[in-house]
Write an enzyme that holds these catalytic residues in place. Structure first.
Site, PDB file in Angstrom:
ATOM      1  N   TRP A 185       0.902  -1.113  -0.054  1.00 56.88           N
ATOM      2  CA  TRP A 185      -0.160   0.039  -0.354  1.00 56.88           C
ATOM      3  C   TRP A 185       0.780   1.546  -0.145  1.00 56.88           C
ATOM      4  CZ3 TRP A 185      -0.076   3.636   3.078  1.00 56.88           C
ATOM      5  CH2 TRP A 185      -1.210   4.695   3.626  1.00 56.88           C
ATOM      6  N   GLU A 226      -3.065  -2.968  -2.249  1.00 57.00           N
ATOM      7  CA  GLU A 226      -4.544  -2.404  -1.946  1.00 57.00           C
ATOM      8  C   GLU A 226      -4.268  -0.853  -2.127  1.00 57.00           C
ATOM      9  OE1 GLU A 226      -3.999  -1.936   2.707  1.00 57.00           O
ATOM     10  OE2 GLU A 226      -5.083  -1.068   2.692  1.00 57.00           O
ATOM     11  N   LYS A 228      -7.199   2.844  -2.513  1.00 59.30           N
ATOM     12  CA  LYS A 228      -7.745   3.848  -1.487  1.00 59.30           C
ATOM     13  C   LYS A 228      -8.179   4.908  -1.871  1.00 59.30           C
ATOM     14  CE  LYS A 228      -6.190   6.212   2.523  1.00 59.30           C
ATOM     15  NZ  LYS A 228      -5.423   6.424   3.929  1.00 59.30           N
ATOM     16  N   ASP A 260      -9.811  -2.538   1.671  1.00 61.99           N
ATOM     17  CA  ASP A 260     -10.037  -2.255   3.013  1.00 61.99           C
ATOM     18  C   ASP A 260     -11.111  -1.512   3.156  1.00 61.99           C
ATOM     19  OD1 ASP A 260      -9.649  -0.410   5.365  1.00 61.99           O
ATOM     20  OD2 ASP A 260      -7.864  -0.528   4.785  1.00 61.99           O
ATOM     21  N   HIS A 263     -11.518   2.411   2.652  1.00 64.87           N
ATOM     22  CA  HIS A 263     -10.699   2.445   1.429  1.00 64.87           C
ATOM     23  C   HIS A 263     -11.895   3.264   0.100  1.00 64.87           C
ATOM     24  CE1 HIS A 263      -5.648   1.621   2.601  1.00 64.87           C
ATOM     25  NE2 HIS A 263      -7.013   2.496   3.811  1.00 64.87           N
ATOM     26  N   HIS A 287      -8.557  -5.760   4.846  1.00 63.22           N
ATOM     27  CA  HIS A 287      -8.026  -5.067   5.547  1.00 63.22           C
ATOM     28  C   HIS A 287      -9.425  -5.370   6.158  1.00 63.22           C
ATOM     29  CE1 HIS A 287      -3.880  -3.401   5.131  1.00 63.22           C
ATOM     30  NE2 HIS A 287      -4.143  -4.646   5.090  1.00 63.22           N
ATOM     31  N   ASP A 295     -12.113   7.206   6.902  1.00 62.05           N
ATOM     32  CA  ASP A 295     -10.839   6.563   6.938  1.00 62.05           C
ATOM     33  C   ASP A 295     -10.091   6.443   8.268  1.00 62.05           C
ATOM     34  OD1 ASP A 295      -9.532   4.257   6.273  1.00 62.05           O
ATOM     35  OD2 ASP A 295      -8.109   5.702   5.704  1.00 62.05           O
ATOM     36  N   ASP A 297     -10.084   4.448  10.883  1.00 65.34           N
ATOM     37  CA  ASP A 297      -9.564   2.890  11.655  1.00 65.34           C
ATOM     38  C   ASP A 297     -10.185   2.830  12.589  1.00 65.34           C
ATOM     39  OD1 ASP A 297      -7.930   2.322   8.976  1.00 65.34           O
ATOM     40  OD2 ASP A 297      -7.442   4.379   9.828  1.00 65.34           O
ATOM     41  N   ASP A 327      -7.266  -3.648  10.530  1.00 61.94           N
ATOM     42  CA  ASP A 327      -6.680  -3.081  10.269  1.00 61.94           C
ATOM     43  C   ASP A 327      -6.991  -1.279  11.013  1.00 61.94           C
ATOM     44  OD1 ASP A 327      -4.834  -1.255   9.011  1.00 61.94           O
ATOM     45  OD2 ASP A 327      -5.581  -0.949   7.109  1.00 61.94           O
TER      46      ASP A 327
HETATM   47  C1  RNT Z   1      -3.422   2.739   5.264  1.00 63.85           C
HETATM   48  C2  RNT Z   1      -3.825   1.395   4.196  1.00 63.85           C
HETATM   49  C3  RNT Z   1      -2.437   0.803   4.747  1.00 63.85           C
HETATM   50  C4  RNT Z   1      -2.204   0.591   6.884  1.00 63.85           C
HETATM   51  C5  RNT Z   1      -1.483   0.219   7.131  1.00 63.85           C
HETATM   52  C6  RNT Z   1      -0.528   0.277   8.179  1.00 63.85           C
HETATM   53  O1  RNT Z   1      -4.179   3.200   4.490  1.00 63.85           O
HETATM   54  O2  RNT Z   1      -4.879   0.964   5.436  1.00 63.85           O
HETATM   55  O3  RNT Z   1      -3.270  -0.461   5.177  1.00 63.85           O
HETATM   56  O4  RNT Z   1      -3.301   1.155   7.000  1.00 63.85           O
HETATM   57  O5  RNT Z   1      -0.378  -0.609   6.431  1.00 63.85           O
HETATM   58 ZN    ZN Z   2      -5.672  -0.927   5.153  1.00 66.87          ZN
END
Ligand code: RNT
Ligand code: ZN
Length: 420
Positions: A185, A226, A228, A260, A263, A287, A295, A297, A327
């Protein structure tokens, strides 16, 4: 009522719909969850470069007790694992390297030996390790471009990093005996109106082509990419978009596509994408995260989207074609608890999905009995899933219900609170 007894009752109730709870438990015994190490230290890493977290990522909160060394981080993860049933992997980043030399090991210099601390720990824990190159929190990423940089020196630097990470992942896979996924990523993108959208993508493609040119042992490692939609500072344009990687994986069938949950557009869900994409690609990595308005998290909650994701996995019968990783990073609560809550929720959702009378629902749908489909789906929500979950925890020797919290509080008092 004892856990065993209420399980027996639940078993009978589910059997009434043709659902075999034992089969669901068997499926759970094969379900592997990849647990991200970066929840334990707010995505800090151990490069001692002093670089702060960037790349559009932000861990908010200042709850005391975060891990400061590899030993502390592994100790914390080991503690969390005591309270998480089932099969696990650890998911680490290149920035979590360990080096004994006084000279700083840069990202284009990392070697397998820098991860032996993790490998040895994984062997003790009898788990595998997934890997991620780190393209953020580094001076050569400070202008927001890495693999797609127009500066040839910088681009090459990150290609070298990627090549080394692939080798490290292969080494880890061989050492642990469990294939390690190397997930790529990059944060690359622009804050504002972007004119040349193709140029950076062409460079990213070239960099990826160069990075993955060498064929590695498919039993030991696999690469994932990955995408985004946006990040902090890359709100308007992200080089590695969903379409970019989707197309790239279609051209490079040995790659995994990573989705993810945070994302995409806030109203867009990854659960809605799985059935389509799995028709065209070999393998996927998820993820699992929880975006709140962006995003963000957040710690994964047992919400509708998590259930929907797990239902798609169970209904699709993807088995070894689907890999599930977590994640998120929340620094505002006890970090061990954050791991446990997210892991247990994901496993709960998976178990609930395995307890779905899929064939029955599918039949009602195929016969046009949409009333039955809705009625059953809604009634199922109050089926005694919790009794099966409690039983699953008990037979896996982890605390039932919230009893794990006592263990975490004790660890906080004995260990975390002493880290000042
Ligand atoms: C970032 C991605 C990625 C990170 C990690 C730390 O937006 O989601 O996967 O969160 O690799
Ligand atoms: Zn991620």
């Amino acid at each position: 009522m004892s856990i065993q007894k209420s399980y027996e009752t639940a078993k009978e109730i589910y059997a009434g719909l043709g659902v075999d709870t034992e089969k669901a438990l068997d499926a759970m015994n094969k379900f592997v969850l990849s647990v991200h190490c970066w929840q334990g230290d707010d995505v800090g890493g151990f490069e001692s470069s002093g670089a702060s977290l960037d790349g559009g990522l932000a861990a908010t909160g200042n709850y005391p007790g975060k891990a400061r060394t590899p030993e502390e981080l592994r100790k914390d993860m080991t503690k969390a694992f005591e309270f998480i049933p089932g099969l696990k992997k650890a998911n680490i980043h290149a920035m979590y390297l360990e080096s004994d030399s006084s000279k700083k090991v840069d990202r284009d210099e990392i070697e397998p030996k820098h991860f032996d601390g993790w490998v040895n720990w994984a062997k003790e824990q009898k788990i595998g390790i997934d890997f991620n190159p780190t393209y953020f929190s580094h001076p050569k990423a400070s202008d927001g471009f890495t693999l797609s940089s127009s500066d040839e020196g910088i681009r090459q630097f990150w290609v070298e990093h990627t090549k080394r990470c692939r080798k490290i992942s292969e080494y880890i896979g061989r050492q642990t005996g469990v294939r390690s996924i190397n997930n790529i990523w990059i944060p690359d993108g622009y804050k504002d109106f972007t004119v040349d959208k193709a140029g950076p993508r062409e460079r990213l493609m070239r960099s990826l082509d160069e990075s993955i040119a060498e064929m590695l042992d498919p039993g030991a490692t696999a690469d994932a990419v990955e995408s985004k939609l946006f990040g902090i500072g890359s709100e308007s344009y992200v080089v590695g978009s969903h379409e970019f990687y989707l197309c790239y994986v279609m051209r490079n069938k040995n790659l995994l596509l990573t989705l993810d949950a945070g994302h995409f557009h806030p109203l867009e869900t990854i659960s809605g994408k799985i059935s389509t994409i799995m028709m065209f690609i070999v393998e996927m990595l998820l993820h699992v995260s929880r975006p709140v308005r962006w995003d963000s998290d957040h710690v994964v909650a047992l919400d509708d989207e998590l259930l929907a994701i797990c239902q798609e996995i169970a209904r699709g019968g993807y088995d070894y074609r689907m890999n599930v990783a977590l994640d998120y990073f929340d620094a505002s609560i006890n970090r061990i608890a954050a791991w446990i809550i997210g892991c247990r929720n994901t496993q709960k959702a998976m178990l609930r999905a395995y307890l779905e009378p899929y064939e029955l629902l599918k039949k009602a749908e195929a016969e046009g009995d949409l009333t039955k489909r809705l009625a059953l789906g809604e009634e199922l929500k109050s089926y005694p899933f919790n009794s099966v979950w409690d039983y699953y925890c008990e037979i896996n020797n982890v605390p039932v219900r919230e009893k794990w919290l006592d263990g975490v509080e004790k660890y906080e008092n004995d260990v975390l609170s002493k880290r000042i």
